[in-house]
Design a protein around this motif. Structure first.
Motif, short mmCIF file in Angstrom:
data_model
loop_
_atom_site.label_atom_id
_atom_site.label_comp_id
_atom_site.label_asym_id
_atom_site.label_seq_id
_atom_site.Cartn_x
_atom_site.Cartn_y
_atom_site.Cartn_z
N PRO A 183 0.84 -1.21 0.00
CA PRO A 183 0.00 0.00 0.00
C PRO A 183 0.86 1.25 0.00
O PRO A 183 2.08 1.16 0.15
CB PRO A 183 -0.77 -0.12 1.32
N SER A 184 0.23 2.40 -0.13
CA SER A 184 1.02 3.64 -0.10
C SER A 184 1.56 3.83 1.31
O SER A 184 0.93 3.45 2.30
CB SER A 184 0.17 4.83 -0.53
N LEU A 185 2.74 4.38 1.40
CA LEU A 185 3.46 4.50 2.67
C LEU A 185 3.79 5.97 2.90
O LEU A 185 3.65 6.79 2.00
CB LEU A 185 4.76 3.69 2.58
N SER A 186 4.27 6.26 4.08
CA SER A 186 4.71 7.63 4.36
C SER A 186 5.88 7.95 3.42
O SER A 186 6.59 7.04 2.99
CB SER A 186 5.16 7.74 5.81
N ALA A 194 12.59 4.72 1.46
CA ALA A 194 13.38 3.59 1.97
C ALA A 194 13.10 2.33 1.14
O ALA A 194 14.02 1.60 0.75
CB ALA A 194 13.06 3.33 3.44
N VAL A 195 11.82 2.09 0.86
CA VAL A 195 11.45 0.88 0.11
C VAL A 195 11.94 0.99 -1.33
O VAL A 195 12.46 0.04 -1.90
CB VAL A 195 9.92 0.63 0.17
N SER A 196 11.81 2.18 -1.94
CA SER A 196 12.23 2.28 -3.34
C SER A 196 13.75 2.22 -3.47
O SER A 196 14.27 1.87 -4.52
CB SER A 196 11.65 3.52 -4.02
N ALA A 197 14.47 2.55 -2.38
CA ALA A 197 15.92 2.37 -2.41
C ALA A 197 16.29 0.89 -2.40
O ALA A 197 17.34 0.50 -2.91
CB ALA A 197 16.56 3.09 -1.22
N ASN A 199 -2.95 4.39 -4.17
CA ASN A 199 -2.73 3.68 -2.91
C ASN A 199 -2.23 2.25 -3.06
O ASN A 199 -2.36 1.43 -2.15
CB ASN A 199 -4.03 3.71 -2.07
N LEU A 200 -1.67 1.91 -4.22
CA LEU A 200 -1.20 0.54 -4.41
C LEU A 200 0.04 0.52 -5.32
O LEU A 200 0.02 1.08 -6.42
CB LEU A 200 -2.33 -0.30 -5.02
N TYR A 201 1.10 -0.10 -4.81
CA TYR A 201 2.36 -0.16 -5.55
C TYR A 201 2.77 -1.61 -5.78
O TYR A 201 2.36 -2.51 -5.05
CB TYR A 201 3.49 0.50 -4.75
N LEU A 202 3.63 -1.77 -6.79
CA LEU A 202 4.26 -3.05 -7.04
C LEU A 202 5.72 -2.94 -6.64
O LEU A 202 6.39 -1.97 -7.02
CB LEU A 202 4.13 -3.38 -8.53
#
Ligand SMILES: [Zn+2]
Length: 556
Positions: free
Chosen positions: A89-92, A98-101, A111-114
């Motif tokens: 889901p979408s995050l702060s 941090a996650v995309s790094a 509100n939804l990512y892969l």
């Protein structure tokens, strides 16, 4: 041509043909009429349904042929081979960066990512307290259908006078004791020994009720953990199964040390345990399975394993009631959110009718295939109807996934109502056997014969079931919707355990149930429901080079 040159060309040709062509992960937008039929006609490898789109694996020529219908297809990852994908889901903003790094992060829907990684274990790179759902590896295409929902048809429920007495036994003190007992393990993070001990506690509880119960072990990423499963066999059709479930594992920012998980999700497990305690004393028409899942927080692994095994065994699962966070609210007039996908819409309708009839708790029905972060979602992927009962589709529990999610923060007024409503919904599907009524007819089957001409097609549906020894006759019911709105079609009770429904529209699905009737007129519970499926619409592919819309044949 010189033999050497011929050999080189030959080798090159073999090489080119033997290199596997890349299979992209694509997003196929919903909205094109007849989309499901087109996906089936082209045998597209659809692996996930979401609210606005499908995710699929497709080669270039498959994408091209879908686009000829005007379908919007966009590439999320050019080469999906070997990749494992997670929906998050979408995050702060801080979490997001941090996650995309850590890997690739692509928006799919609001509100939804892969999320996926090019190297490294994606499971290890996602923070422990981020919700996630791995994309299924196998196709969901066989289970896709186009559903029609009634706008305002009254879809009345067949009431069962045993249910009020059953749900009145739900004890607030018991719910509190189960949650406390689970919280006392300090953490139930599924890699820990504490989680293992919590599983033993739940199994011991089921066994103390005299139920058939056991562990269902499975492994994820080298970690072994286990679901806890108990059953009450049905008296009429034991092969038809209703499931009530919730995950017993927990998480937090310090998952391996402290994750009390009272609301998430000792509350759901406590409702499952209380349902088992009460129903253990009642004969039911259909089998009820009580499940406490593990490794939900890692990525719904326990429910994924269970539903895949069920599908492989061709189990007949009528419906799944999944409970996840049903005990926190600051608002005294809180309603229970019941979330379903398109295929399970009837289950939410029925839960709403059940709440109206038996508990008075307000139920908010939400159809949203993108609500994937709990144990109902893997059942959707295996084509089973399932709902998620939750305090709020967007949880506003400030202690969620923290070390502060403890029993003293819960609202037991709401919790008790939610547990009673869940038990009522479960009992409604499993059908307590009523004392002083005829037995429910077992083994209903439907077979259809279709007669087609150039302009029309009709079918006859032949129903058979097992005779009930003291029945004076049987009533036959039909609906064009699953599990709702059945109307009696036999003008007077039929005397043998057989009925033929004639001259029906072949392009419509019909759903049947029968009852047994005594000489005085008393009627049994509904039998199990059987479906006579619609003959599927036929699609003509456009001739090559033509951009024309497909010819869609429908029997109307
Ligand atoms: Zn949860």
């Amino acid at each position: 041509m010189k033999p050497l040159r011929l050999l080189i060309i030959l080798c090159l040709a073999i090489f080119l043909f033997s290199v596997p062509r890349p299979v992209a992960l694509v997003k196929i937008s919903k909205g094109t009429p007849g989309l499901v039929g087109i996906l089936k006609a082209h045998q597209i490898d659809v692996i996930q349904e979401l609210k606005t789109c499908f995710l699929a694996r497709a080669e270039r020529d498959e994408m091209a042929s879908l686009r000829t219908y005007g379908i919007s297809v966009s590439v999320l990852d050019r080469d999906s081979r070997g990749n494992e994908y997670f929906l998050v889901p979408s995050l702060s903003p801080a979490r997001l960066s941090a996650v995309s790094a850590a890997g690739n992060l692509k928006p799919v829907e609001p509100n939804l990512y892969l999320f996926w990684t090019d190297q490294g274990d994606p499971l290890a790179l996602l923070p422990a307290d981020v919700e996630r759902k791995p994309l299924p590896r196998s196709s969901i295409l066989p289970f896709l259908k186009t559903y029609t929902r009634p706008e305002s048809v009254p879809l009345g429920l067949k009431l069962n006078d045993m249910i009020p007495a059953i749900i009145n036994q739900v004890s607030r003190a018991n719910l509190r004791a189960y949650v406390q007992g689970l919280q006392d393990f300090q953490t139930r993070y599924s890699t820990t020994a504490n989680c293992e001990a919590a599983g033993q506690f739940i199994l011991g509880f089921f066994q103390s009720l005299g139920l058939e119960a056991g562990f269902q072990p499975f492994t994820i990423g080298g970690i072994s953990t286990r679901n806890v499963v108990a059953e009450i066999q049905g008296e009429t059709d034991p092969e038809d199964i209703v499931i009530i479930c919730g995950h017993y594992d927990s998480t937090s920012g310090e998952a391996e040390v402290s994750a009390p998980g009272a609301d998430d999700n000792a509350s759901g497990v406590a409702a499952v345990m209380e349902a088992a305690r009460i129903l253990a004393g009642y004969p039911l028409d259909f089998t009820v399975r009580f499940i406490a899942f593990s490794a939900e927080e890692q990525g719904l692994y326990g429910s994924h394993y269970h539903s895949a095994v069920a599908r492989e065994g061709l189990e007949r699962i009528i419906g799944v009631v999944n409970l996840d966070m049903i005990s926190y609210t600051e608002d005294p007039s809180e309603d229970l959110d019941v979330i379903v996908n398109d295929a399970s819409w009837w289950l939410a309708e029925r839960a709403g009718l059940v709440a109206d009839a038996y508990t008075g708790l307000a139920v908010r029905k939400i159809v949203d295939a993108s609500f994937v972060y709990s144990d109902h979602s893997p059942f959707w992927d295996e084509g089973y109807p399932a709902l998620c009962g939750i305090e709020d589709a967007n949880p506003n529990n400030p202690y969620y996934h923290t070390t502060g999610d403890t029993v003293d923060t819960l609202n037991f007024d709401f919790f008790e109502d939610a547990a009673r409503t869940a038990l009522a919904a479960l009992s409604d599907l499993a059908q307590p056997v009523r004392v002083g009524y005829p037995r429910t007819p077992a083994g209903l089957e439907a077979e259809s014969a279709t007669y087609a001409s150039a302009f029309t097609a009709i079918k006859n549906v032949n129903l058979t079931w097992q005779a009930v020894s003291d029945a004076a006759g049987y009533n036959v019911y039909r609906s064009t919707y699953p599990h709702l709105g059945h109307v009696k079609i036999s003008s007077s009770p039929v005397s043998t355990a057989q009925f033929t429904d004639r001259a029906l529209e072949a392009g419509t699905s019909y759903y049947y149930a029968v009852t047994a009737v005594w000489p005085g007129g008393l009627e049994s519970n509904f039998s199990r429901q059987v479906e006579s499926p619609a003959e599927t619409a036929r699609y003509e592919q456009p001739e090559s080079g033509q951009e024309a819309a497909p010819v869609i044949w429908r029997w109307r």
